[in-house]
Design an enzyme around this catalytic site. Structure first.
Site, PDB file in Angstrom:
ATOM      1  N   GLY A  56      -1.110  28.058  22.576  1.00 45.75           N
ATOM      2  CA  GLY A  56       0.222  27.771  22.054  1.00 45.75           C
ATOM      3  C   GLY A  56       0.763  26.411  22.423  1.00 45.75           C
ATOM      4  N   SER A  84      -6.547  28.824  17.673  1.00 40.63           N
ATOM      5  CA  SER A  84      -5.092  28.837  17.832  1.00 40.63           C
ATOM      6  C   SER A  84      -4.598  27.394  17.947  1.00 40.63           C
ATOM      7  CB  SER A  84      -4.704  29.686  19.039  1.00 40.63           C
ATOM      8  OG  SER A  84      -3.331  29.977  19.034  1.00 40.63           O
TER       9      SER A  84
END
Length: 596
Positions: free
Chosen positions: A140, A232
């Site tokens: 993230g 991600s």
């Protein structure tokens, strides 16, 4: 060669996998003064690095510095040239990051200026010019590191002995992404050394690729056959790097430099961004008075105060960043017009084509993960209700929704039609109302973006492959099914109980997935004798569906769904960016009508 079944049987029971999956104990790499094993030494521009020969005849080098950081928030540069002989036994320090659920997850000893290192894994054989896979971790844009046991490359290079695996780090969180302009005095200009601070993490990645290009031959790697791979935030990084190398935006990757040849984006895409205004929130918060619980700021009003470790020591930075409220002030990288273009979609659409081959995919239930970490209450949600609120939000027709997020916008007839057709396509697939909401989240966050980018690259006569990873989590997370990040366990064949048990079925699936990735690294085509793939085209939209029951190409996989999703993005540029969509879900969560 050693019987390959042996490596499978070594890690079979849950306790054995747990022991295998332990975070290593930090220790600094030291200078070697005396004799050393020349067969484990790699002569690089910044030193001679001596690795270790570990179980199953695998060579491992850890903690090799690929860059130096001149000062806090400054762009990384080349490491100093050296002939010093150094151990490469231990992973380097992790970049500053918060703990995950109060525990050490993918980091241990942390640093702000000694954290840019890489680990290298190679089978101990005489093969020269090995294709290189450079892995960029996720987290993230706020967490992660190459010391995470999930990314250990030993299994991969054991089963694919002609491939070299390199895992890199990069600055995450506010050290990698901060806009310092709120700390300027009226009329003061931002010093040049801080103009890239909004995207230092991306520039760290480029610096790593440049070091690999110059030094990987010392490890028997081929500098002209490098594949970047990430998941991600790492997948988003890959998409960014593809865009930067193809377009040479800002000349961060220079014409003809060709830092990589192929790219693998797992749950990525060019939609992990914030805008310049949002990127100012961190530095603005830092001006508030200090509070011992870290909930305030640093009480500073100039850049010179913030960058001075005597005024704001690393320990205080760390304590402030551990406050979860501060962490919400940043996520993703910034469309700053300096490192990244102001409109990434426009640049990607125009430039990305035949010069880079891309393999990209996502899990089939991506959004289930985000549902567990973001404040979305889907209980009692109707698809009509959430679509109504989302449509009002993205079109500016949101009179009872806070208006500061977006300026008013009148949607085109094409967008209205595509949105309705997309909704109908999901209903035809058999999803009930609440499931359809989750599928919409899957497409808006990660899964559908792949099809949009593949369409764009195909129109530019490029080569693209797509997969959908459909293997569920195990244990307590099995309810999430094939949620975000589960494919990482199969990329490296490392299991610890939640991603997979590591039984024979799962190990075989990991071997197959690794074989496809290795084939792509060699040739730009993931096809193997066992599992042939098809290139993507925007007519039949072939997709490799991967789970423990089948590993097979599906022509026209949910074709209407993705056709209309692509049409939605093409007909409304506001619909493309994650900040708009994630804000939309959270805002709509408050305002959408629920079932009584």
């Amino acid at each position: 060669m050693e019987n390959k079944e042996k490596i499978v049987s070594l890690y079979r029971t849950p306790s054995e996998w747990k022991a295998r999956y332990q975070l290593e104990t930090y220790a600094p790499n030291k200078e070697i003064k005396g004799e050393y094993d020349k067969s484990l030494a790699a002569h690089c521009q910044n030193g001679i690095f001596v690795g270790r020969l570990v179980e199953h005849n695998i060579k491992v080098w850890k903690g090799i510095p690929f860059a130096k950081i001149p000062g806090r928030f400054e762009q990384s540069t080349n490491p100093d040239a050296s002939n010093q002989v150094m151990e490469a036994y231990h992973s380097g320090k992790s970049c500053l990051q918060p703990l995950m659920n109060g525990e050490q997850a993918s980091h241990y000893e942390m640093s702000e200026d000694e954290c840019l290192t890489l680990n290298i894994y190679a089978n101990n054989n005489e093969i020269k010019n090995k294709p290189v896979m450079v892995y960029i971790h996720g987290g993230g844009w706020i967490n992660g590191g190459n010391c995470d046991p999930l990314y250990d490359g030993r299994n991969f290079v054991y089963y694919n002995p002609d491939i070299l695996v390199v895992n890199i780090t990069y600055r995450v969180g506010f050290l990698g992404q901060i806009n310092l302009t709120p700390l300027l005095k009226p009329g003061e200009e931002l010093p040049n050394k801080y103009k890239c601070s909004t995207n230092n993490g991306i520039l760290d990645q480029i610096q790593a690729l440049r070091w690999i290009k110059d030094n990987i031959a010392a490890f028997n790697g081929d500098p002209n056959n490098v594949t970047i791979c990430g998941e991600s935030a790492g997948g988003g990084s890959v998409s960014n790097l593809v865009m930067l190398q193809s377009s040479h935006f800002g000349q961060w990757i220079k014409d003809g430099e060709r830092l990589f040849k192929n790219a693998i984006s797992m749950s990525g895409g060019i939609n992990q961004y914030i805008n310049v205004e949002s990127s100012k929130r961190l530095a603005t918060k830092m001006q508030e008075p200090w509070k011992d619980d870290g909930s305030g700021g640093f009480g500073i009003h100039s850049i010179s105060e913030l960058v001075d470790p005597k005024i704001i020591p690393f320990t205080r930075l760390k304590k402030w960043w551990e406050n979860q409220a501060n962490q919400t002030l940043i996520n993703y990288c910034t469309l700053d017009g300096i490192v990244l273009p102001l409109d990434a979609y426009q640049v990607y659409t125009k430039y990305v084509g035949s010069d880079i081959t891309v393999l990209q995919g996502a899990t089939t239930n991506e959004f289930a993960y985000y549902h567990t970490v973001l404040p979305f209450d889907l209980i009692g949600t109707t698809f009509d209700g959430i679509c109504h609120s989302l449509r009002r939000y993205i079109t500016g027709d949101h009179h009872d929704i806070p208006a500061q997020y977006l300026k008013p916008f009148t949607p085109s007839d094409e967008f209205n039609k595509a949105f309705k057709n997309y909704q109908v396509a999901l209903e035809k697939l058999g999803f009930n109302s609440e499931e359809a909401v989750r599928e919409l989240g899957n497409d808006l966050t990660l899964q559908g973006i792949n099809y949009y980018l593949a369409d764009m690259q195909t129109r530019n006569h490029g080569v693209n492959y797509i997969y959908a990873f459909d293997k569920s989590y195990d244990g307590e997370y099995a309810v999430l099914k094939a949620a975000h990040a589960v494919d990482c366990f199969y990329l490296f064949g490392n299991f610890e109980g939640t991603g997979g048990k590591g039984d024979e079925v799962e190990v075989e699936l990991a071997r197959d997935f690794e074989a496809s990735i290795a084939a792509f690294c060699r040739t730009g085509d993931p096809s193997t004798a066992k599992h042939p793939w098809k290139r993507y085209d925007n007519t039949t939209r072939p997709c490799m569906l991967i789970n423990e029951r089948e590993y097979v190409i599906k022509d026209g996989y949910q074709a209407d769904r993705y056709k209309y999703f692509v049409d939605m993005l093409n007909s409304n540029e506001r619909a493309r960016y994650v900040p708009a969509w994630s804000d939309a879900f959270m805002i709509a969560n408050v305002y959408y009508p629920k079932k009584k």
